[in-house]
Design a protein around this motif. Structure first.
Motif, PDB file in Angstrom:
ATOM      1  N   ARG A 103     -10.113   5.814   6.241  1.00 25.14           N
ATOM      2  CA  ARG A 103     -11.358   5.059   6.439  1.00 25.14           C
ATOM      3  C   ARG A 103     -11.113   3.554   6.302  1.00 25.14           C
ATOM      4  O   ARG A 103     -11.539   2.757   7.149  1.00 25.14           O
ATOM      5  CB  ARG A 103     -12.414   5.514   5.430  1.00 25.14           C
ATOM      6  CG  ARG A 103     -13.768   4.837   5.644  1.00 25.14           C
ATOM      7  CD  ARG A 103     -14.760   5.133   4.544  1.00 25.14           C
ATOM      8  NE  ARG A 103     -14.311   4.468   3.328  1.00 25.14           N
ATOM      9  CZ  ARG A 103     -14.070   5.072   2.180  1.00 25.14           C
ATOM     10  NH1 ARG A 103     -14.218   6.372   2.063  1.00 25.14           N
ATOM     11  NH2 ARG A 103     -13.668   4.391   1.120  1.00 25.14           N
ATOM     12  N   ASN A 104     -10.382   3.165   5.242  1.00 28.95           N
ATOM     13  CA  ASN A 104     -10.114   1.744   5.013  1.00 28.95           C
ATOM     14  C   ASN A 104      -9.224   1.146   6.103  1.00 28.95           C
ATOM     15  O   ASN A 104      -9.401  -0.008   6.488  1.00 28.95           O
ATOM     16  CB  ASN A 104      -9.471   1.542   3.642  1.00 28.95           C
ATOM     17  CG  ASN A 104     -10.425   1.857   2.512  1.00 28.95           C
ATOM     18  OD1 ASN A 104     -11.646   1.828   2.686  1.00 28.95           O
ATOM     19  ND2 ASN A 104      -9.887   2.185   1.360  1.00 28.95           N
ATOM     20  N   GLN A 154       0.832  -1.202   0.000  1.00 28.24           N
ATOM     21  CA  GLN A 154       0.000   0.000   0.000  1.00 28.24           C
ATOM     22  C   GLN A 154       0.868   1.254   0.000  1.00 28.24           C
ATOM     23  O   GLN A 154       0.539   2.229  -0.668  1.00 28.24           O
ATOM     24  CB  GLN A 154      -0.930  -0.001   1.216  1.00 28.24           C
ATOM     25  CG  GLN A 154      -2.114  -0.921   1.072  1.00 28.24           C
ATOM     26  CD  GLN A 154      -2.965  -0.981   2.326  1.00 28.24           C
ATOM     27  OE1 GLN A 154      -2.516  -0.663   3.414  1.00 28.24           O
ATOM     28  NE2 GLN A 154      -4.212  -1.404   2.157  1.00 28.24           N
ATOM     29  N   GLN A 174     -11.385   0.402   9.140  1.00 27.80           N
ATOM     30  CA  GLN A 174     -12.190  -0.811   8.908  1.00 27.80           C
ATOM     31  C   GLN A 174     -11.320  -2.063   8.975  1.00 27.80           C
ATOM     32  O   GLN A 174     -11.699  -3.065   9.583  1.00 27.80           O
ATOM     33  CB  GLN A 174     -12.887  -0.734   7.550  1.00 27.80           C
ATOM     34  CG  GLN A 174     -13.998   0.272   7.475  1.00 27.80           C
ATOM     35  CD  GLN A 174     -14.580   0.384   6.071  1.00 27.80           C
ATOM     36  OE1 GLN A 174     -14.029  -0.140   5.105  1.00 27.80           O
ATOM     37  NE2 GLN A 174     -15.696   1.077   5.948  1.00 27.80           N
ATOM     38  N   GLN A 198       0.740   4.249  -2.600  1.00 25.63           N
ATOM     39  CA  GLN A 198       0.511   5.608  -2.131  1.00 25.63           C
ATOM     40  C   GLN A 198       1.583   6.551  -2.663  1.00 25.63           C
ATOM     41  O   GLN A 198       1.282   7.692  -3.044  1.00 25.63           O
ATOM     42  CB  GLN A 198       0.467   5.633  -0.601  1.00 25.63           C
ATOM     43  CG  GLN A 198      -0.788   4.990  -0.041  1.00 25.63           C
ATOM     44  CD  GLN A 198      -0.711   4.696   1.446  1.00 25.63           C
ATOM     45  OE1 GLN A 198       0.332   4.886   2.059  1.00 25.63           O
ATOM     46  NE2 GLN A 198      -1.809   4.234   2.008  1.00 25.63           N
ATOM     47  N   TRP A 243      -5.498  10.251  -1.805  1.00 20.86           N
ATOM     48  CA  TRP A 243      -5.788   8.919  -1.274  1.00 20.86           C
ATOM     49  C   TRP A 243      -5.915   8.900   0.241  1.00 20.86           C
ATOM     50  O   TRP A 243      -6.370   7.923   0.822  1.00 20.86           O
ATOM     51  CB  TRP A 243      -4.671   7.946  -1.676  1.00 20.86           C
ATOM     52  CG  TRP A 243      -3.300   8.393  -1.278  1.00 20.86           C
ATOM     53  CD1 TRP A 243      -2.438   9.121  -2.028  1.00 20.86           C
ATOM     54  CD2 TRP A 243      -2.649   8.181  -0.020  1.00 20.86           C
ATOM     55  NE1 TRP A 243      -1.280   9.380  -1.342  1.00 20.86           N
ATOM     56  CE2 TRP A 243      -1.383   8.805  -0.091  1.00 20.86           C
ATOM     57  CE3 TRP A 243      -2.997   7.534   1.153  1.00 20.86           C
ATOM     58  CZ2 TRP A 243      -0.484   8.794   0.960  1.00 20.86           C
ATOM     59  CZ3 TRP A 243      -2.093   7.516   2.200  1.00 20.86           C
ATOM     60  CH2 TRP A 243      -0.856   8.140   2.098  1.00 20.86           C
ATOM     61  N   ARG A 244      -5.542   9.960   0.914  1.00 24.67           N
ATOM     62  CA  ARG A 244      -5.444   9.955   2.377  1.00 24.67           C
ATOM     63  C   ARG A 244      -6.791   9.742   3.075  1.00 24.67           C
ATOM     64  O   ARG A 244      -6.871   9.014   4.068  1.00 24.67           O
ATOM     65  CB  ARG A 244      -4.772  11.230   2.860  1.00 24.67           C
ATOM     66  CG  ARG A 244      -3.278  11.218   2.586  1.00 24.67           C
ATOM     67  CD  ARG A 244      -2.629  12.571   2.788  1.00 24.67           C
ATOM     68  NE  ARG A 244      -1.204  12.521   2.513  1.00 24.67           N
ATOM     69  CZ  ARG A 244      -0.669  12.546   1.317  1.00 24.67           C
ATOM     70  NH1 ARG A 244      -1.447  12.617   0.253  1.00 24.67           N
ATOM     71  NH2 ARG A 244       0.636  12.491   1.139  1.00 24.67           N
ATOM     72  N   LYS A 245      -7.845  10.353   2.581  1.00 22.30           N
ATOM     73  CA  LYS A 245      -9.164  10.232   3.211  1.00 22.30           C
ATOM     74  C   LYS A 245      -9.654   8.782   3.124  1.00 22.30           C
ATOM     75  O   LYS A 245     -10.089   8.200   4.117  1.00 22.30           O
ATOM     76  CB  LYS A 245     -10.149  11.179   2.523  1.00 22.30           C
ATOM     77  CG  LYS A 245     -11.528  11.168   3.096  1.00 22.30           C
ATOM     78  CD  LYS A 245     -12.406  12.162   2.353  1.00 22.30           C
ATOM     79  CE  LYS A 245     -13.845  12.047   2.789  1.00 22.30           C
ATOM     80  NZ  LYS A 245     -14.720  12.927   2.003  1.00 22.30           N
ATOM     81  N   ASP A 246      -9.563   8.216   1.927  1.00 19.51           N
ATOM     82  CA  ASP A 246      -9.990   6.823   1.747  1.00 19.51           C
ATOM     83  C   ASP A 246      -9.103   5.868   2.530  1.00 19.51           C
ATOM     84  O   ASP A 246      -9.580   4.880   3.091  1.00 19.51           O
ATOM     85  CB  ASP A 246      -9.967   6.438   0.267  1.00 19.51           C
ATOM     86  CG  ASP A 246     -11.019   7.183  -0.545  1.00 19.51           C
ATOM     87  OD1 ASP A 246     -12.057   7.546   0.028  1.00 19.51           O
ATOM     88  OD2 ASP A 246     -10.788   7.392  -1.747  1.00 19.51           O
ATOM     89  N   ALA A 247      -7.815   6.157   2.563  1.00 15.98           N
ATOM     90  CA  ALA A 247      -6.882   5.272   3.268  1.00 15.98           C
ATOM     91  C   ALA A 247      -7.175   5.257   4.766  1.00 15.98           C
ATOM     92  O   ALA A 247      -7.113   4.201   5.407  1.00 15.98           O
ATOM     93  CB  ALA A 247      -5.446   5.706   3.018  1.00 15.98           C
TER      94      ALA A 247
END
Length: 150
Positions: free
Chosen positions: A113-114, A93, A117, A97, A107-111
């Motif tokens: 959140r993911n 990852q 999870q 990135q 990509w930071r916001k999605d990263a």
């Protein structure tokens, strides 16, 4: 009108080629060289592509295990394998990135959140594995012999 042309003999084909080469046209030789070069490049590209797509030898390593291995050892190995997988995934990852940063992809916001999870799922899996390990060790201690593999 004939659909199929009459057969051409090698002698008439050579005569046609000789007549073409003898005609005084200035553009004939550069175009011949260009067509031969392009044909050579296309043939080289197909050859290079076919050589690069050949799969290399595949080596498959098989681990041998004892037949009387305890369930707790199996579960502990699964937990260790999960940790190794997560470490490799995190490394991959980071590579993607860095590539996204190069091209300006956000990509930071999605990263974030993911990652949250994924950490929740990994924590649940580790908790389940810990419970199963404790249960397996309890069974093994109670029976005094290694538990059967499932």
């Amino acid at each position: 009108m004939r659909i199929i042309p009459r057969p051409v003999s090698p002698r008439s084909a050579l005569t046609d080629l000789k007549d073409f080469l003898v005609e005084p046209r200035a553009h004939k030789w550069p175009l011949l060289a260009l067509s031969m070069a392009l044909t050579g490049v296309i043939m080289w590209a197909f050859e290079h592509d076919s050589l690069s797509l050949k799969p290399g030898p595949q080596i498959i390593y098989v681990e041998s295990w004892m037949a009387d291995r305890k369930d707790s050892l199996i579960l502990e190995r699964q937990k260790a394998d999960l940790a190794l997988y997560e470490k490799a995934l995190t490394k991959k990852q980071r590579e993607y990135q860095n590539l996204a940063d190069t091209f300006g992809v956000e990509w930071r916001k999605d990263a974030a959140r993911n990652k949250a999870q994924r950490e929740a799922v990994i924590a649940a899996v580790n908790k389940s594995l810990d419970e199963r390990i404790a249960a397996a060790k309890k069974r093994e201690a109670a029976s005094g012999a290694p538990a059967a593999n499932r």
